[in-house]
Each structure stands twice: as C-alpha cells, then as structure tokens.
Motif scaffolding. Sequence first.
Motif, short mmCIF file in Angstrom:
data_model
loop_
_atom_site.label_atom_id
_atom_site.label_comp_id
_atom_site.label_asym_id
_atom_site.label_seq_id
_atom_site.Cartn_x
_atom_site.Cartn_y
_atom_site.Cartn_z
N LEU A 152 0.83 -1.21 0.00
CA LEU A 152 0.00 0.00 0.00
C LEU A 152 0.87 1.25 0.00
N TRP A 153 1.91 1.23 0.83
CA TRP A 153 2.80 2.38 0.90
C TRP A 153 3.44 2.65 -0.46
N GLU A 154 3.82 1.61 -1.14
CA GLU A 154 4.46 1.82 -2.44
C GLU A 154 3.46 2.29 -3.48
N GLN A 155 2.18 2.03 -3.25
CA GLN A 155 1.17 2.48 -4.21
C GLN A 155 0.81 3.95 -4.02
N MET A 156 1.18 4.53 -2.88
CA MET A 156 0.84 5.93 -2.64
C MET A 156 1.73 6.84 -3.47
N ALA A 157 1.15 7.97 -3.89
CA ALA A 157 1.91 8.91 -4.70
C ALA A 157 2.70 9.85 -3.79
N GLU A 158 3.89 10.26 -4.23
CA GLU A 158 4.67 11.26 -3.50
C GLU A 158 3.99 12.62 -3.61
N PRO A 159 4.10 13.51 -2.68
CA PRO A 159 4.73 13.34 -1.37
C PRO A 159 3.82 12.57 -0.44
N LYS A 160 4.38 11.66 0.33
CA LYS A 160 3.56 10.83 1.20
C LYS A 160 4.16 10.79 2.60
N TYR A 161 3.29 10.57 3.56
CA TYR A 161 3.71 10.60 4.97
C TYR A 161 3.08 9.42 5.69
N CYS A 162 3.61 9.15 6.87
CA CYS A 162 3.06 8.03 7.64
C CYS A 162 2.97 8.44 9.10
N ILE A 163 1.81 8.19 9.71
CA ILE A 163 1.67 8.37 11.15
C ILE A 163 1.51 7.00 11.76
N SER A 164 2.35 6.69 12.73
CA SER A 164 2.24 5.41 13.40
C SER A 164 1.57 5.65 14.75
N VAL A 165 0.41 5.03 14.95
CA VAL A 165 -0.39 5.29 16.15
C VAL A 165 -0.32 4.10 17.11
N GLY A 166 0.07 4.35 18.33
CA GLY A 166 0.04 3.30 19.36
C GLY A 166 1.37 2.59 19.52
N SER A 167 1.57 2.04 20.70
CA SER A 167 2.83 1.36 21.00
C SER A 167 3.10 0.21 20.05
N CYS A 168 2.05 -0.49 19.65
CA CYS A 168 2.25 -1.65 18.78
C CYS A 168 2.91 -1.25 17.48
N ALA A 169 2.35 -0.23 16.84
CA ALA A 169 2.91 0.18 15.55
C ALA A 169 4.26 0.85 15.74
N ASN A 170 4.49 1.45 16.92
CA ASN A 170 5.78 2.11 17.15
C ASN A 170 6.89 1.11 17.40
N CYS A 171 6.61 0.11 18.25
CA CYS A 171 7.73 -0.75 18.66
C CYS A 171 7.29 -2.16 19.05
N GLY A 172 6.10 -2.55 18.74
CA GLY A 172 5.67 -3.90 19.10
C GLY A 172 4.75 -3.93 20.30
N GLY A 173 4.75 -2.86 21.11
CA GLY A 173 3.82 -2.75 22.23
C GLY A 173 3.89 -3.93 23.18
N PRO A 174 2.74 -4.41 23.66
CA PRO A 174 2.75 -5.52 24.60
C PRO A 174 3.29 -6.82 24.01
N TYR A 175 3.47 -6.86 22.70
CA TYR A 175 3.93 -8.10 22.06
C TYR A 175 5.42 -8.08 21.77
N TRP A 176 6.13 -7.14 22.39
CA TRP A 176 7.53 -6.97 22.00
C TRP A 176 8.37 -8.21 22.29
N GLN A 177 7.98 -8.98 23.34
CA GLN A 177 8.83 -10.11 23.71
C GLN A 177 8.34 -11.44 23.15
N TYR A 178 7.05 -11.73 23.34
CA TYR A 178 6.58 -13.05 22.95
C TYR A 178 5.74 -13.02 21.68
N GLY A 179 5.69 -11.88 21.02
CA GLY A 179 4.89 -11.81 19.80
C GLY A 179 5.65 -12.39 18.62
N TYR A 180 5.59 -13.69 18.47
CA TYR A 180 6.35 -14.33 17.39
C TYR A 180 5.86 -13.89 16.02
N HIS A 181 4.62 -13.39 15.97
CA HIS A 181 4.01 -13.06 14.68
C HIS A 181 3.91 -11.55 14.48
#
Lengths: 158, 177
Positions: free
Chosen positions: B91-120
């Motif tokens: 999807l990101w590659e389909q967007m036309a320039e100029p393009k931006y991204c907002i990452s919302v929530g701990s999960c999208a930022n760094c894995g959130g509560p799944y940082w250790q055991y989230g194998y998926h």
Amino acid sequence: MEITEIYNKLKDKFGDSVKDLIISPPSDAFIAIASDKLFDICLELRDNPEFDFDYLMCISAVDFSENLEVVYHIYSMNKKHKVILKVSVPKENPVVPSIERIWRSADWHEREAYDLLGVVFEGHHNLIRILLPYDWEGHPLRKDYKEPETYHGMKVPY
Amino acid sequence: MGLLDRLDNPYEAGGIILGTIEDVLNWGRSRSDWYLHFGLACCAIEFMAMNASHFDFMRFGIIPRATPRQADFIMITGTVTLKMAERIKVLWEQMAEPKYCISVGSCANCGGPYWQYGYHVLKGVDRIIPVHVYVPGCPPRPEAMEEGMMKLQKLIDQQAIFRKRQRLAEEEALKEK
Ligand code: SF4
C-alpha cells in the motif's frame, strides 16, 4: 442430564474407550476419551435423543510436554446440558479423528488447533493453516517452539 | 510558520499577508491531507472515537480515502503482524509522493505488549516503511492523535518545494560547520 449420568451411559455403550470421569471442583468435570473412538462417541452424543448435543461450543488444544490434549466443549440447546471431552495424544504422532462432519463448527476450530499446536485431524476436508501465513514453519503455541530470526526478510525478535 | 499566524502581527494586519508562494502551497497541502486508514487492532477502535463528532478528525481538513493512490498520508493504527506487514508495504508503495506516515500506538511504534513473545508481530512499522510521526500510548487518547496530526501539519508546513536540492545542500553545509 448430569455429567455422571452421561458418563455411565457412554461407558455402557463404548466400554474401555471411555476412560475416566474426572471431577475436581472448582474446574468443570470432564470425561477422558480414547482417540480412536472419538468420532463414534460424538456421533452418539449428537444423534441419541437422550443426549441431543447439537452445539459444539469450542475445541481447544493444550501442550503437556509429552502429550497434546484436545478439549471439546459440547452443549445441548434443547436439554440445556453440557459435557466436556478430553482426548490425549502423544506429541510424536498427534492424530485425532476429525469431527467436522458431525458439527460443522469444528471446521475452523480444528484448523486453528492444527495451525497453532500441530494437532492433525484425520478426515478433515481442508486441514490448512487458518491464522498464520501458509508458508509459516512450526506450530507456535507448542512449549518447545523457537521463534524464527527473520520472516520474508523482516527481523522478528525485538 | 503558519500563514494565518501572521494576521496576529500588527505590522501585517489589515487583510494583507506577506509570504512566499511556498508558504501558500504548503498551507494548502497541510490543511487538506487525505489519508488512508490502516486499522489493525484496538487502536483503530480508539480512532473511531477520533473520527466521530466528539473529536471530529475532519476539522483538520482531512478526508478518509479508500485507495492509497488518492492518499497523502497513511495512518497505521494497531498491531502490525508479519502477515499484514507485507500488505502495508504494498500500500505504501502504491501511494503517490509526497507521502507521509503516522504510526499510532505502542504496537505500531515498537511492538507494544507483544515486543517479547509476539512471534508473529513486527516490532515497529518503521522496520518496513518510513514513519514521520509517532503517537505513543496503548491506545493513545484522541487528543494524542490530534497532537500527532498537528505535528504532521507542522512538518509539511516547513517543507521545501522550490530549489529543493540546492537548499538541502545548503542545510547540509550549515550542519557541517
Ligand atoms: S498499542 Fe495497545 S491499544 Fe494499540 S493496538 Fe497495541 S495493544 Fe491495542
């Protein structure tokens, strides 16, 4: 119908394939069953009007190191009674007969148990992964599972 | 930096605003961002509140789009699983320039509560696409998402449009000094 009554009736009909009735409050009582007769017992539970179990609520699988255990929660809408069956199979060869032809709701539950714990349901018409990608390796809810280092070029550990 | 701020300036009041064409263009760009919402988990539920009348996300001049080709920025709200990560990249590659991204929530930022055991779980969407604004929280309050949106607007306001390469080179030279 109480679970002891169900147990006695099943025991009369299927003999040693129905192993034990285990009652240990506060957990729910359950009936341990040999895997080879599982299909026939489930069919009896559904089709005998005395039991009339028409609703398979849930199938879950548990990893007990040497064994994998599959748990069936079955309910009767008409009679309002409930039974829990447990089948234990060795981890090297975790094959359980599929009951998907008895209750259709078993279809996706069995695929999930296969996906995450690797229980093989014999006779299932389409036993493929349901949650993880098709090319995933291993069954992640097993205790001895090691997560991969990368998946399709993406780093997996933190 | 915002164009309208200058109306507060006594020397420029009286209906006349002095500014560069770049300011005007950036003002238009930052106040009419269209977005592609990529809702994945509980953060997307919080984002519903953001979109509803109480917090009214649309007052920023943004419109949700159903296709990446019409979107200026993408909102990743929630747990990025490895299975979904590949779709996000497409999807990101389909967007036309100029393009931006907002990452919302701990999960999208760094894995959130799944940082250790989230194998998926992908531990941070910035491992596959560039992220311009991070909104922390689990889930972030709608106010935090507003703040994130304002950060993105500020970022767009300050962007160079003309003589881009030359100015970037000048900035680099300044940094080196
Ligand atoms: S950051 Fe928290 S609220 Fe947001 S998707 Fe992850 S677990 Fe859910």
